[in-house]
Design a protein around this motif. Structure first.
Motif, PDB file in Angstrom:
ATOM      1  N   SER A  39       0.819  -1.211   0.000  1.00 44.58           N
ATOM      2  CA  SER A  39       0.000   0.000   0.000  1.00 44.58           C
ATOM      3  C   SER A  39       0.857   1.266   0.000  1.00 44.58           C
ATOM      4  O   SER A  39       0.402   2.328  -0.412  1.00 44.58           O
ATOM      5  N   GLU A  40       2.101   1.161   0.441  1.00 50.83           N
ATOM      6  CA  GLU A  40       2.998   2.314   0.503  1.00 50.83           C
ATOM      7  C   GLU A  40       3.753   2.541  -0.804  1.00 50.83           C
ATOM      8  O   GLU A  40       4.233   3.644  -1.051  1.00 50.83           O
ATOM      9  N   LEU A  41       3.885   1.508  -1.608  1.00 51.43           N
ATOM     10  CA  LEU A  41       4.722   1.583  -2.798  1.00 51.43           C
ATOM     11  C   LEU A  41       4.023   2.347  -3.917  1.00 51.43           C
ATOM     12  O   LEU A  41       2.880   2.061  -4.251  1.00 51.43           O
ATOM     13  N   VAL A  42       4.725   3.298  -4.487  1.00 47.78           N
ATOM     14  CA  VAL A  42       4.187   4.040  -5.620  1.00 47.78           C
ATOM     15  C   VAL A  42       4.897   3.657  -6.916  1.00 47.78           C
ATOM     16  O   VAL A  42       4.337   3.805  -7.996  1.00 47.78           O
ATOM     17  N   ASN A  43       6.107   3.147  -6.826  1.00 45.75           N
ATOM     18  CA  ASN A  43       6.850   2.725  -8.006  1.00 45.75           C
ATOM     19  C   ASN A  43       6.267   1.404  -8.513  1.00 45.75           C
ATOM     20  O   ASN A  43       6.207   0.420  -7.769  1.00 45.75           O
ATOM     21  N   PRO A  44       5.838   1.350  -9.774  1.00 47.82           N
ATOM     22  CA  PRO A  44       5.210   0.127 -10.282  1.00 47.82           C
ATOM     23  C   PRO A  44       6.141  -1.090 -10.299  1.00 47.82           C
ATOM     24  O   PRO A  44       5.685  -2.213 -10.130  1.00 47.82           O
ATOM     25  N   HIS A  45       7.445  -0.851 -10.455  1.00 41.07           N
ATOM     26  CA  HIS A  45       8.393  -1.966 -10.451  1.00 41.07           C
ATOM     27  C   HIS A  45       8.508  -2.571  -9.046  1.00 41.07           C
ATOM     28  O   HIS A  45       8.601  -3.791  -8.898  1.00 41.07           O
ATOM     29  N   GLN A  46       8.487  -1.715  -8.041  1.00 39.22           N
ATOM     30  CA  GLN A  46       8.548  -2.207  -6.667  1.00 39.22           C
ATOM     31  C   GLN A  46       7.272  -2.966  -6.306  1.00 39.22           C
ATOM     32  O   GLN A  46       7.323  -4.005  -5.648  1.00 39.22           O
ATOM     33  N   ARG A  47       6.124  -2.452  -6.746  1.00 37.83           N
ATOM     34  CA  ARG A  47       4.849  -3.136  -6.489  1.00 37.83           C
ATOM     35  C   ARG A  47       4.825  -4.504  -7.171  1.00 37.83           C
ATOM     36  O   ARG A  47       4.387  -5.490  -6.582  1.00 37.83           O
ATOM     37  N   ARG A  48       5.309  -4.559  -8.413  1.00 35.91           N
ATOM     38  CA  ARG A  48       5.321  -5.820  -9.141  1.00 35.91           C
ATOM     39  C   ARG A  48       6.233  -6.825  -8.453  1.00 35.91           C
ATOM     40  O   ARG A  48       5.898  -7.996  -8.308  1.00 35.91           O
ATOM     41  N   ARG A  49       7.404  -6.356  -7.996  1.00 37.62           N
ATOM     42  CA  ARG A  49       8.342  -7.255  -7.317  1.00 37.62           C
ATOM     43  C   ARG A  49       7.739  -7.773  -6.013  1.00 37.62           C
ATOM     44  O   ARG A  49       7.828  -8.963  -5.709  1.00 37.62           O
ATOM     45  N   ALA A  50       7.104  -6.897  -5.243  1.00 40.02           N
ATOM     46  CA  ALA A  50       6.474  -7.324  -3.990  1.00 40.02           C
ATOM     47  C   ALA A  50       5.378  -8.347  -4.280  1.00 40.02           C
ATOM     48  O   ALA A  50       5.262  -9.359  -3.584  1.00 40.02           O
ATOM     49  N   GLU A  51       4.588  -8.085  -5.320  1.00 40.59           N
ATOM     50  CA  GLU A  51       3.528  -9.019  -5.686  1.00 40.59           C
ATOM     51  C   GLU A  51       4.113 -10.366  -6.110  1.00 40.59           C
ATOM     52  O   GLU A  51       3.593 -11.417  -5.743  1.00 40.59           O
ATOM     53  N   ALA A  52       5.210 -10.346  -6.850  1.00 36.92           N
ATOM     54  CA  ALA A  52       5.856 -11.589  -7.280  1.00 36.92           C
ATOM     55  C   ALA A  52       6.321 -12.402  -6.077  1.00 36.92           C
ATOM     56  O   ALA A  52       6.152 -13.628  -6.035  1.00 36.92           O
ATOM     57  N   LEU A  53       6.881 -11.721  -5.083  1.00 40.45           N
ATOM     58  CA  LEU A  53       7.352 -12.429  -3.889  1.00 40.45           C
ATOM     59  C   LEU A  53       6.191 -12.999  -3.086  1.00 40.45           C
ATOM     60  O   LEU A  53       6.281 -14.109  -2.549  1.00 40.45           O
ATOM     61  N   ILE A  54       5.096 -12.257  -3.027  1.00 42.13           N
ATOM     62  CA  ILE A  54       3.908 -12.756  -2.326  1.00 42.13           C
ATOM     63  C   ILE A  54       3.373 -13.995  -3.044  1.00 42.13           C
ATOM     64  O   ILE A  54       3.064 -15.009  -2.401  1.00 42.13           O
ATOM     65  N   LEU A  55       3.268 -13.922  -4.360  1.00 43.36           N
ATOM     66  CA  LEU A  55       2.763 -15.069  -5.129  1.00 43.36           C
ATOM     67  C   LEU A  55       3.688 -16.280  -4.991  1.00 43.36           C
ATOM     68  O   LEU A  55       3.222 -17.416  -4.882  1.00 43.36           O
ATOM     69  N   TYR A  56       4.993 -16.036  -4.971  1.00 51.04           N
ATOM     70  CA  TYR A  56       5.953 -17.128  -4.793  1.00 51.04           C
ATOM     71  C   TYR A  56       5.779 -17.748  -3.404  1.00 51.04           C
ATOM     72  O   TYR A  56       5.805 -18.968  -3.257  1.00 51.04           O
ATOM     73  N   GLY A  57       5.551 -16.911  -2.413  1.00 53.93           N
ATOM     74  CA  GLY A  57       5.324 -17.398  -1.056  1.00 53.93           C
ATOM     75  C   GLY A  57       4.035 -18.197  -0.929  1.00 53.93           C
ATOM     76  O   GLY A  57       3.909 -19.060  -0.066  1.00 53.93           O
ATOM     77  N   MET A  58       3.068 -17.896  -1.812  1.00 58.32           N
ATOM     78  CA  MET A  58       1.799 -18.618  -1.796  1.00 58.32           C
ATOM     79  C   MET A  58       1.871 -19.942  -2.564  1.00 58.32           C
ATOM     80  O   MET A  58       0.892 -20.676  -2.607  1.00 58.32           O
ATOM     81  N   GLY A  59       3.030 -20.215  -3.170  1.00 59.65           N
ATOM     82  CA  GLY A  59       3.219 -21.513  -3.807  1.00 59.65           C
ATOM     83  C   GLY A  59       3.241 -21.517  -5.323  1.00 59.65           C
ATOM     84  O   GLY A  59       3.405 -22.580  -5.922  1.00 59.65           O
ATOM     85  N   LEU A  60       3.085 -20.369  -5.964  1.00 59.62           N
ATOM     86  CA  LEU A  60       3.139 -20.333  -7.418  1.00 59.62           C
ATOM     87  C   LEU A  60       4.576 -20.519  -7.889  1.00 59.62           C
ATOM     88  O   LEU A  60       5.525 -20.137  -7.205  1.00 59.62           O
ATOM     89  N   LYS A  61       4.711 -21.096  -9.071  1.00 60.63           N
ATOM     90  CA  LYS A  61       6.018 -21.286  -9.682  1.00 60.63           C
ATOM     91  C   LYS A  61       6.404 -20.001 -10.413  1.00 60.63           C
ATOM     92  O   LYS A  61       5.535 -19.232 -10.829  1.00 60.63           O
ATOM     93  N   PRO A  62       7.705 -19.765 -10.579  1.00 59.95           N
ATOM     94  CA  PRO A  62       8.144 -18.536 -11.256  1.00 59.95           C
ATOM     95  C   PRO A  62       7.518 -18.328 -12.634  1.00 59.95           C
ATOM     96  O   PRO A  62       7.140 -17.205 -12.972  1.00 59.95           O
ATOM     97  N   LEU A  63       7.377 -19.368 -13.415  1.00 56.09           N
ATOM     98  CA  LEU A  63       6.782 -19.224 -14.742  1.00 56.09           C
ATOM     99  C   LEU A  63       5.310 -18.816 -14.639  1.00 56.09           C
ATOM    100  O   LEU A  63       4.839 -17.977 -15.411  1.00 56.09           O
ATOM    101  N   GLU A  64       4.598 -19.348 -13.665  1.00 54.78           N
ATOM    102  CA  GLU A  64       3.196 -18.968 -13.450  1.00 54.78           C
ATOM    103  C   GLU A  64       3.090 -17.505 -13.027  1.00 54.78           C
ATOM    104  O   GLU A  64       2.186 -16.790 -13.455  1.00 54.78           O
ATOM    105  N   ILE A  65       4.031 -17.066 -12.205  1.00 57.22           N
ATOM    106  CA  ILE A  65       4.046 -15.667 -11.764  1.00 57.22           C
ATOM    107  C   ILE A  65       4.306 -14.753 -12.957  1.00 57.22           C
ATOM    108  O   ILE A  65       3.645 -13.729 -13.121  1.00 57.22           O
TER     109      ILE A  65
END
Length: 85
Positions: A23-49
């Motif tokens: 919610s604090e991130l305004v840079n779209p690259h930082q938001r995308r990276r945070a989202e990727a890490l969350i999805l990876y933590g939830m069990g998705l594979k890198p290709l799926e992310i």
């Protein structure tokens, strides 16, 4: 072909911390990276992310490699992009 990942998945506390910071991130690259890490933590594979985010798989692999080195602080580390000057 997807490559083998030896990067640990974020633990629950890290996922919660990333979700809070989203919610604090305004840079779209930082938001995308945070989202990727969350999805990876939830069990998705890198290709799926990569497919879900509409980015190249190497971008997600680089995100995960940075997470392996820096932990949650990886979201603040921006990737260099574009052609060399």
């Amino acid at each position: 072909m997807a490559r083998k990942m030896k990067v640990r998945r974020p633990v629950t506390a890290e996922i919660q911390q990333l979700s809070k910071k989203m919610s604090e991130l305004v840079n779209p690259h930082q938001r995308r990276r945070a989202e990727a890490l969350i999805l990876y933590g939830m069990g998705l594979k890198p290709l799926e992310i990569a497919i879900a985010q509409g980015v190249h798989a190497n971008t997600v692999y680089k995100d995960l490699d940075t997470f392996e080195q820096l932990g949650v602080e990886a979201i603040w580390q921006l990737q260099e992009g574009g052609a060399p000057s």
